[in-house]
Design a protein around this motif. Structure first.
Motif, PDB file in Angstrom:
ATOM      1  N   ARG A 161       0.823  -1.212   0.000  1.00  0.00           N
ATOM      2  CA  ARG A 161       0.000   0.000   0.000  1.00  0.00           C
ATOM      3  C   ARG A 161       0.857   1.262   0.000  1.00  0.00           C
ATOM      4  O   ARG A 161       0.570   2.216  -0.725  1.00  0.00           O
ATOM      5  N   HIS A 162       1.922   1.255   0.814  1.00  0.00           N
ATOM      6  CA  HIS A 162       2.779   2.432   0.898  1.00  0.00           C
ATOM      7  C   HIS A 162       3.423   2.730  -0.459  1.00  0.00           C
ATOM      8  O   HIS A 162       3.443   3.880  -0.926  1.00  0.00           O
ATOM      9  N   GLU A 163       3.942   1.653  -1.078  1.00  0.00           N
ATOM     10  CA  GLU A 163       4.571   1.834  -2.389  1.00  0.00           C
ATOM     11  C   GLU A 163       3.538   2.263  -3.424  1.00  0.00           C
ATOM     12  O   GLU A 163       3.821   3.113  -4.299  1.00  0.00           O
ATOM     13  N   THR A 164       2.345   1.690  -3.330  1.00  0.00           N
ATOM     14  CA  THR A 164       1.296   2.067  -4.281  1.00  0.00           C
ATOM     15  C   THR A 164       0.906   3.528  -4.109  1.00  0.00           C
ATOM     16  O   THR A 164       0.684   4.250  -5.103  1.00  0.00           O
ATOM     17  N   LEU A 165       0.830   3.984  -2.855  1.00  0.00           N
ATOM     18  CA  LEU A 165       0.505   5.397  -2.625  1.00  0.00           C
ATOM     19  C   LEU A 165       1.587   6.304  -3.191  1.00  0.00           C
ATOM     20  O   LEU A 165       1.291   7.372  -3.768  1.00  0.00           O
ATOM     21  N   LYS A 166       2.847   5.873  -3.027  1.00  0.00           N
ATOM     22  CA  LYS A 166       3.940   6.668  -3.611  1.00  0.00           C
ATOM     23  C   LYS A 166       3.807   6.739  -5.127  1.00  0.00           C
ATOM     24  O   LYS A 166       3.966   7.808  -5.733  1.00  0.00           O
ATOM     25  N   GLN A 167       3.525   5.594  -5.740  1.00  0.00           N
ATOM     26  CA  GLN A 167       3.354   5.582  -7.190  1.00  0.00           C
ATOM     27  C   GLN A 167       2.172   6.435  -7.619  1.00  0.00           C
ATOM     28  O   GLN A 167       2.245   7.148  -8.639  1.00  0.00           O
ATOM     29  N   LEU A 171       2.356   9.559  -9.992  1.00  0.00           N
ATOM     30  CA  LEU A 171       1.505   9.661 -11.176  1.00  0.00           C
ATOM     31  C   LEU A 171       0.642  10.918 -11.142  1.00  0.00           C
ATOM     32  O   LEU A 171       0.394  11.549 -12.186  1.00  0.00           O
ATOM     33  N   ASP A 172       0.176  11.277  -9.920  1.00  0.00           N
ATOM     34  CA  ASP A 172      -0.624  12.497  -9.803  1.00  0.00           C
ATOM     35  C   ASP A 172       0.194  13.726 -10.164  1.00  0.00           C
ATOM     36  O   ASP A 172      -0.275  14.626 -10.887  1.00  0.00           O
ATOM     37  N   LYS A 173       1.442  13.748  -9.630  1.00  0.00           N
ATOM     38  CA  LYS A 173       2.317  14.870  -9.972  1.00  0.00           C
ATOM     39  C   LYS A 173       2.597  14.903 -11.480  1.00  0.00           C
ATOM     40  O   LYS A 173       2.560  15.968 -12.112  1.00  0.00           O
ATOM     41  N   LEU A 178       1.665  17.116 -16.798  1.00  0.00           N
ATOM     42  CA  LEU A 178       1.147  16.949 -18.152  1.00  0.00           C
ATOM     43  C   LEU A 178      -0.037  17.881 -18.408  1.00  0.00           C
ATOM     44  O   LEU A 178      -0.189  18.402 -19.540  1.00  0.00           O
ATOM     45  N   SER A 179      -0.822  18.123 -17.353  1.00  0.00           N
ATOM     46  CA  SER A 179      -1.952  19.058 -17.514  1.00  0.00           C
ATOM     47  C   SER A 179      -1.435  20.468 -17.796  1.00  0.00           C
ATOM     48  O   SER A 179      -1.965  21.178 -18.679  1.00  0.00           O
ATOM     49  N   HIS A 180      -0.397  20.884 -17.035  1.00  0.00           N
ATOM     50  CA  HIS A 180       0.198  22.211 -17.299  1.00  0.00           C
ATOM     51  C   HIS A 180       0.792  22.278 -18.689  1.00  0.00           C
ATOM     52  O   HIS A 180       0.619  23.286 -19.406  1.00  0.00           O
ATOM     53  N   ILE A 181       1.480  21.217 -19.067  1.00  0.00           N
ATOM     54  CA  ILE A 181       2.062  21.187 -20.414  1.00  0.00           C
ATOM     55  C   ILE A 181       0.968  21.275 -21.459  1.00  0.00           C
ATOM     56  O   ILE A 181       1.085  22.003 -22.468  1.00  0.00           O
ATOM     57  N   LYS A 182      -0.141  20.544 -21.221  1.00  0.00           N
ATOM     58  CA  LYS A 182      -1.247  20.569 -22.181  1.00  0.00           C
ATOM     59  C   LYS A 182      -1.846  21.976 -22.268  1.00  0.00           C
ATOM     60  O   LYS A 182      -2.169  22.467 -23.362  1.00  0.00           O
ATOM     61  N   GLU A 183      -1.969  22.610 -21.060  1.00  0.00           N
ATOM     62  CA  GLU A 183      -2.503  23.977 -21.070  1.00  0.00           C
ATOM     63  C   GLU A 183      -1.579  24.918 -21.853  1.00  0.00           C
ATOM     64  O   GLU A 183      -2.042  25.757 -22.647  1.00  0.00           O
ATOM     65  N   ASN A 184      -0.265  24.748 -21.624  1.00  0.00           N
ATOM     66  CA  ASN A 184       0.690  25.597 -22.346  1.00  0.00           C
ATOM     67  C   ASN A 184       0.633  25.331 -23.850  1.00  0.00           C
ATOM     68  O   ASN A 184       0.662  26.264 -24.670  1.00  0.00           O
ATOM     69  N   VAL A 185       0.553  24.026 -24.180  1.00  0.00           N
ATOM     70  CA  VAL A 185       0.480  23.667 -25.603  1.00  0.00           C
ATOM     71  C   VAL A 185      -0.799  24.214 -26.213  1.00  0.00           C
ATOM     72  O   VAL A 185      -0.809  24.741 -27.350  1.00  0.00           O
ATOM     73  N   ASP A 186      -1.913  24.090 -25.448  1.00  0.00           N
ATOM     74  CA  ASP A 186      -3.176  24.621 -25.977  1.00  0.00           C
ATOM     75  C   ASP A 186      -3.097  26.141 -26.173  1.00  0.00           C
ATOM     76  O   ASP A 186      -3.616  26.690 -27.175  1.00  0.00           O
ATOM     77  N   ALA A 187      -2.468  26.808 -25.197  1.00  0.00           N
ATOM     78  CA  ALA A 187      -2.329  28.270 -25.331  1.00  0.00           C
ATOM     79  C   ALA A 187      -1.473  28.632 -26.537  1.00  0.00           C
ATOM     80  O   ALA A 187      -1.814  29.541 -27.330  1.00  0.00           O
TER      81      ALA A 187
END
Length: 231
Positions: A161-167, A171-173, A178-187
């Motif tokens: 569980r601990h390792e999964t939470l880290k992963q 992944l969230d980070k 990727l969301s910021h990159i997508k926003e920048n790319v979209d802009a």
């Protein structure tokens, strides 16, 4: 008085006859001897008296007294014989009663043993049924353990569980990045679209200007050609 059954007759005859040693015959002899003893006139036969007189030393005793003496001895002898037979019958009957009582006690003992065996059999059936239930329960527990072991092996192949939470955090980070990159790319894409639209508008205006200029040049050339021809 009710009718006597065959079983009662046989039981009484066995009780009288004892163990088959002739007790029934002894009783018959005793009854006959007793009847004969009661009905006898009290004097032995003459031959036996004469024989007894010849074998005794009472030659000088009166004959009547000797006859009374021998009658008394004879009757007493018969009495002793009947008492002996009666004692034998009583002994056999007592022995038979003791055997009968012993058989009754043995029957009671066998009944207790039979009851004890039945109780043991019932207890054994209950224990067998309980053992069957225990076996079924053990089989179910074994099956569950096998399933748990298989599931545990599958779980062990995955991180904890601990390792999964880290992963998941990583992944969230990464997803946020990727969301910021997508926003920048979209802009940037939107900016490029606007710039491209402006460029297309400029090109169209420039093309229109060039066409107008070319048309104007053609008109001037057409007007200049007649003048040259007039000269």
């Amino acid at each position: 008085m009710g009718a006597v059954t065959d079983d009662e007759v046989i039981r009484k005859r066995l009780l009288i006859d004892g163990d088959g040693a002739g007790d029934d015959r002894r009783i018959n002899v005793l009854l006959k001897s007793f009847t004969k003893w009661c009905n006898s006139p009290g004097t032995p036969d003459e031959g036996s008296v004469k024989g007894s007189l010849q074998t005794t030393c009472l030659h000088f005793v009166p004959k009547n007294l000797i006859q009374v003496l021998f009658v008394t001895v004879f009757r007493f002898t018969q009495y002793q014989r009947m008492m002996g037979i009666l004692a034998q019958c009583e002994f056999s009957m007592g022995k038979t009663l003791m055997v009968y009582d012993m058989n009754l006690r043995e029957m009671e003992n066998y009944e207790k043993i039979y009851t004890n065996i039945e109780q043991n059999i019932t207890s054994a059936h209950d224990k067998i049924a309980e053992c069957k239930k225990e076996i079924q329960r053990a089989k179910r527990i074994r099956k569950n353990r096998q399933e748990y072991d298989a599931l545990a092996k599958v779980i062990q192949q995955h991180p904890d569980r601990h390792e999964t939470l880290k992963q998941l955090e990583a992944l969230d980070k990464e997803l946020q990045q990727l969301s910021h990159i997508k926003e920048n790319v979209d802009a940037k894409l939107e900016l490029r679209k606007k710039q491209f639209h402006v460029l297309l508008s400029t090109i169209q205006e420039l093309q229109q200007t060039l066409e107008n200029d070319e048309k104007s040049d053609n008109d001037e050339n057409i007007q200049g050609s007649p003048a040259q021809n007039g000269e």
